[in-house]
Every structure is written in C-alpha cells, then in structure tokens.
Design a protein around this motif. Structure first.
Motif, short mmCIF file in Angstrom:
data_model
loop_
_atom_site.label_atom_id
_atom_site.label_comp_id
_atom_site.label_asym_id
_atom_site.label_seq_id
_atom_site.Cartn_x
_atom_site.Cartn_y
_atom_site.Cartn_z
N LEU A 18 0.83 -1.20 0.00
CA LEU A 18 0.00 0.00 0.00
C LEU A 18 0.87 1.26 0.00
O LEU A 18 0.60 2.22 -0.73
CB LEU A 18 -0.92 0.00 1.22
N LEU A 19 1.95 1.25 0.80
CA LEU A 19 2.87 2.38 0.81
C LEU A 19 3.54 2.54 -0.54
O LEU A 19 3.74 3.66 -1.03
CB LEU A 19 3.93 2.18 1.91
N GLY A 20 3.90 1.40 -1.16
CA GLY A 20 4.50 1.46 -2.48
C GLY A 20 3.58 2.08 -3.50
O GLY A 20 3.98 2.92 -4.31
N VAL A 21 2.31 1.67 -3.49
CA VAL A 21 1.32 2.23 -4.42
C VAL A 21 1.11 3.71 -4.14
O VAL A 21 1.00 4.53 -5.07
CB VAL A 21 -0.01 1.45 -4.29
N PHE A 22 1.09 4.08 -2.86
CA PHE A 22 0.90 5.49 -2.47
C PHE A 22 2.03 6.36 -3.02
O PHE A 22 1.79 7.41 -3.63
CB PHE A 22 0.84 5.58 -0.95
N LEU A 23 3.28 5.92 -2.85
CA LEU A 23 4.42 6.69 -3.35
C LEU A 23 4.45 6.72 -4.87
O LEU A 23 4.81 7.74 -5.48
CB LEU A 23 5.73 6.11 -2.80
N TYR A 24 4.05 5.61 -5.49
CA TYR A 24 4.00 5.57 -6.95
C TYR A 24 2.97 6.57 -7.47
O TYR A 24 3.20 7.26 -8.46
CB TYR A 24 3.67 4.16 -7.42
N ALA A 25 1.83 6.65 -6.78
CA ALA A 25 0.78 7.59 -7.20
C ALA A 25 1.26 9.03 -7.07
O ALA A 25 0.97 9.87 -7.92
CB ALA A 25 -0.48 7.37 -6.36
N ILE A 26 2.01 9.32 -6.00
CA ILE A 26 2.56 10.67 -5.84
C ILE A 26 3.54 10.96 -6.97
O ILE A 26 3.55 12.06 -7.54
CB ILE A 26 3.25 10.82 -4.47
N TRP A 27 4.36 9.96 -7.30
CA TRP A 27 5.33 10.16 -8.38
C TRP A 27 4.63 10.42 -9.70
O TRP A 27 5.06 11.28 -10.48
CB TRP A 27 6.23 8.92 -8.50
N ARG A 28 3.56 9.69 -9.98
CA ARG A 28 2.84 9.90 -11.25
C ARG A 28 2.26 11.31 -11.33
O ARG A 28 2.11 11.87 -12.41
CB ARG A 28 1.71 8.88 -11.40
N GLY A 29 1.95 11.88 -10.16
CA GLY A 29 1.46 13.25 -10.15
C GLY A 29 2.55 14.28 -10.35
O GLY A 29 2.27 15.43 -10.68
N ASP A 30 3.81 13.88 -10.14
CA ASP A 30 4.94 14.79 -10.32
C ASP A 30 6.16 13.95 -10.68
O ASP A 30 6.96 13.60 -9.82
CB ASP A 30 5.20 15.61 -9.05
N GLU A 31 6.29 13.61 -11.95
CA GLU A 31 7.34 12.70 -12.38
C GLU A 31 8.72 13.34 -12.35
O GLU A 31 9.72 12.67 -12.61
CB GLU A 31 7.02 12.16 -13.78
N GLU A 32 8.78 14.62 -12.01
CA GLU A 32 10.08 15.26 -11.82
C GLU A 32 10.80 14.68 -10.61
O GLU A 32 12.03 14.62 -10.58
CB GLU A 32 9.89 16.77 -11.64
N ALA A 33 10.04 14.25 -9.62
CA ALA A 33 10.62 13.68 -8.39
C ALA A 33 10.93 12.20 -8.62
O ALA A 33 10.22 11.31 -8.14
CB ALA A 33 9.66 13.87 -7.22
N GLN A 34 12.00 11.92 -9.36
CA GLN A 34 12.33 10.54 -9.73
C GLN A 34 12.62 9.66 -8.53
O GLN A 34 12.44 8.44 -8.59
CB GLN A 34 13.55 10.55 -10.67
N GLU A 35 13.08 10.27 -7.43
CA GLU A 35 13.37 9.45 -6.25
C GLU A 35 12.14 8.74 -5.72
O GLU A 35 12.23 7.65 -5.14
CB GLU A 35 13.98 10.32 -5.13
N LEU A 36 10.95 9.32 -5.96
CA LEU A 36 9.72 8.68 -5.48
C LEU A 36 9.48 7.35 -6.20
O LEU A 36 8.92 6.43 -5.61
CB LEU A 36 8.53 9.61 -5.69
N TRP A 37 9.87 7.26 -7.46
CA TRP A 37 9.72 5.99 -8.19
C TRP A 37 10.57 4.91 -7.51
O TRP A 37 10.12 3.79 -7.30
CB TRP A 37 10.14 6.15 -9.65
#
Length: 388
Positions: A18-37
């Motif tokens: 769930l945490l992984g999906v949450f961080l992935y969703a945040i990354w998709r909203g701002d793909e500039e933050a590559q560390e979130l992927w």
C-alpha cells in the motif's frame, strides 16, 4: 487456529504494498521527483519479501533464499532513491549486489549466521543512504528539515542492524520454533515502525524539496539562468535588515540598441543576445557577488566587498567580455552601457545606490553607449569609453 507470524507477515506485505502504491501515485502526479519511483519500488520489494515470509511453513526455501534477497534489494533501492534525490548517478549493480551475493551462497549458513548476514548487508545500505543525506545537508545552502530527520532515522536503523549483526551468533533461535520466537516478533514490530515512519518521511522529503525547487525556480530568469527581479528585491531587503558598514558597489547594465536588434533581427536573436550577456557577466564576477536580470535588457550586480578600482575593473571586464561574446550576433550591434557607484565606510543602502548607478547609466547612454561611467559619493563621474 491462525498462526500469528504468517498473519503478521501477510498484514506487513499488504501495508508495504500500500505504501509502495501510495508513493508511486505521488510520483505519477509529479514525475520530476524521480526518487519517489525508486522509493515506491523499495516498499513494493519489501512487501514481496514479507509475502514470502508468510509462506515459510509451506516453502521454507522460498523464504530463506528469495525472501531475504528481496529484503536486501529493498535496502539497496532505498540507497538508490537517496542517490537520485541528492542528484548523483544511479549505480544499480551496487544496489543489487547484496541480494545477489546472498543468492550466490550466503543463504546456506545456519540460522544465526543468516540473521547476522542479512542484518549486516542491510546496515551497509542504510548507512550509505544516511551518509548521502547527511552530506546533502552539509553542502546545500537550502537545507531541508525533513532530510535531516530522514537521515537520522535511517542512521538509527543502520545502527540497530549493525548491533543485530554482532549479536546474532548469540541469539537463542532454531529453525523449528523460529516463527514463534520472541526475536521474530520483536524484529517484526521494530521493522514495522521503521518502514511506517520511513514511508511518511520520504513522501514529506520529496514534497519539501519540490516546494524548494519551485521557490528557487520562481527566483530564476529562465532565459539567462540568473536571479530575477524578485530575487534581487529579496537580496536588497535582506541587506537592509542586516546591514553593516562594508565597502559595496552596485553596477547597473543596459544592453544598447536592444529594441533595434529585436526589430531588425527578430526576438530569437534578441534572446541569444540576452543569454550571451548573462553568460559573459557570470564568468566575470566573483562567487560571492550577485548578478540579476531585473527586467527586459536591464541587469544589476552587487559587489561586496568592492572599492572604486575593483568595481570599475569588473564593470569594464563585463563590458569587454560581452562585446567579444556577442560580436557574431546582430552584426555586432550588441554592446552594453554600465553605471557604477560605490560606498565605503558606511552602511550600504542598496536601493539608493541602485538609483545613483542608474543615473550614471543614463549618462553612459547619452555619451554614446558601450561604456562604463562611475558616479561617486559627490556625483563625481568618470567615463571609461569603449576602445573596441
């Protein structure tokens, strides 16, 4: 009766995923933050590891070999995410090395040694991640509060894992009772707390850095890469609040014939002229000086410390460097006029000094452009005409 350990691991796998999906969703909203992927991959991988642990009774080899390898890879990915965050190149083979060494043969040791080995490898990656964040905090002018907290939390986990690696040979555990051992329950609770805090911290860390990036971007002129008028006004305000007597110079620049260049050669050439001035001027000032584009073809520099001699020398160096830089643009029509003022032995009023330097600039324009004019304290004026 449902066994406690498998149930805990299933719950852990669910929460980690769930945490992984949450961080992935945040990354998709701002793909500039590559560390979130990368950090979303951390929790997804750790969730897969927890899932294998839940089926230890049915497939012990799966848990021992691949579960622990996945756990080490999640630590390697944590370090990789930090490396991406601090803007260093990714070294994925190193991130995967721990798990690869484990699969290659470390898993064949007895239970106590397996605990020691997995803890030691995890600790190495965690310590490396904490070290990168600590270094980031030291070298960055804008230090993020969340990065310091994250660094300390990861460093604490690394210390706990190193301690476990040392103490593991002395633990009283065996394969038959491992799933019901106090050690496993304590370890599960400790790691659950760590990953929950870590998930919150890395999301906050990326959000805080994104806000910092946007604030910095709002202070930068995109064409020249120099601070803009807003950044200059902030610098003037900071100087006003913390003003101390110091020799300070203000240089005001205006590109000559700029409207003619835009009309005759087009705005694309005009933009290249502006960029050329920004590049030439940036190379000609010192590291502690401020150079900003305050509007259109106007620029200003604050030099501190600087006396009359050094201020005029830097102004002339910028003028000459720009003429050389722009000689192939707009048929050589691009030159610059400069007004200079200096105050020594008094608390500088940068706003007033800018107005005085601006008056000197208009004098330079009136005297034929492409020159430096100095306005002294009694409005004494000196002209350095172009020799180009």
């Amino acid at each position: 009766m449902i066994e406690l350990a498998p149930t805990l691991f299933l719950f852990g796998a669910f929460m980690l995923s769930l945490l992984g999906v949450f961080l992935y969703a945040i990354w998709r909203g701002d793909e500039e933050a590559q560390e979130l992927w990368w950090w979303s991959a951390v929790f997804a991988t750790a969730g897969a590891a927890a899932l294998t642990y839940a089926f230890r009774n049915e497939a012990e080899w799966l848990s021992i070999i691949f579960g622990n390898a996945l756990n080490m890879w999640s630590c390697g990915l944590l370090w990789t995410g930090v490396v991406v965050f601090v803007e260093k190149p990714v070294r994925l083979p190193l991130a995967l090395l721990g798990g690869a060494i484990w699969i290659a043969g470390l898993w064949q040791a007895d239970l106590n040694m397996r605990i020691a080995e997995t803890a030691a490898i995890s600790a190495v990656y965690e310590a490396a991640a904490a070290w990168e964040l600590f270094r980031y905090n030291q070298i960055r002018e804008q230090r993020l509060v969340s990065s310091r907290v994250t660094a300390w939390i990861i460093a604490l986990q690394a210390a706990l894992d190193f301690a476990l690696a040392v103490a593991a040979p002395f633990l009283v555990v065996d394969n038959e009772s491992f799933l019901t051992s106090p050690y496993l329950k304590a370890r599960f609770l400790e790691l659950s707390g760590f990953v929950a805090i870590l998930g919150f911290l890395v999301a906050t860390l990326s959000k805080e850095r994104l806000a910092s990036r946007r604030e910095v971007a709002a202070l930068i002129d995109p064409l020249t890469g120099l601070p803009n008028r807003r950044a200059f006004d902030r610098a003037v305000e900071r100087a006003r609040r913390g003003a101390t007597p110091r020799a300070t110079a203000v240089l005001v620049f205006d590109l000559d014939n700029f409207k003619f260049i835009n009309d005759r050669f087009g705005h694309a050439v005009g933009d290249r002229v502006l960029a050329a001035f920004g590049a030439a001027a940036s190379r000609s000032i010192r590291a502690n000086d401020l150079l900003a584009r305050i509007g259109g073809e106007e620029f200003v520099a604050i030099l501190s410390p600087a006396d009359r001699t050094s201020a005029l020398a830097i102004a002339e160096r910028i003028r000459a460097a720009f003429v050389r830089e722009a000689k192939h643009l707009a048929d050589g029509a691009a030159t610059v006029s400069v007004g200079v003022t200096v105050i020594e032995g008094e608390t500088p009023d940068l706003a007033a000094m800018t107005r005085v330097a601006d008056d000197a600039l208009y004098r330079a324009k009136a005297e034929g452009r492409n020159r430096v004019i100095f306005a002294g304290e009694q409005h004494e004026q000196t002209s350095l005409a172009s020799r180009a």
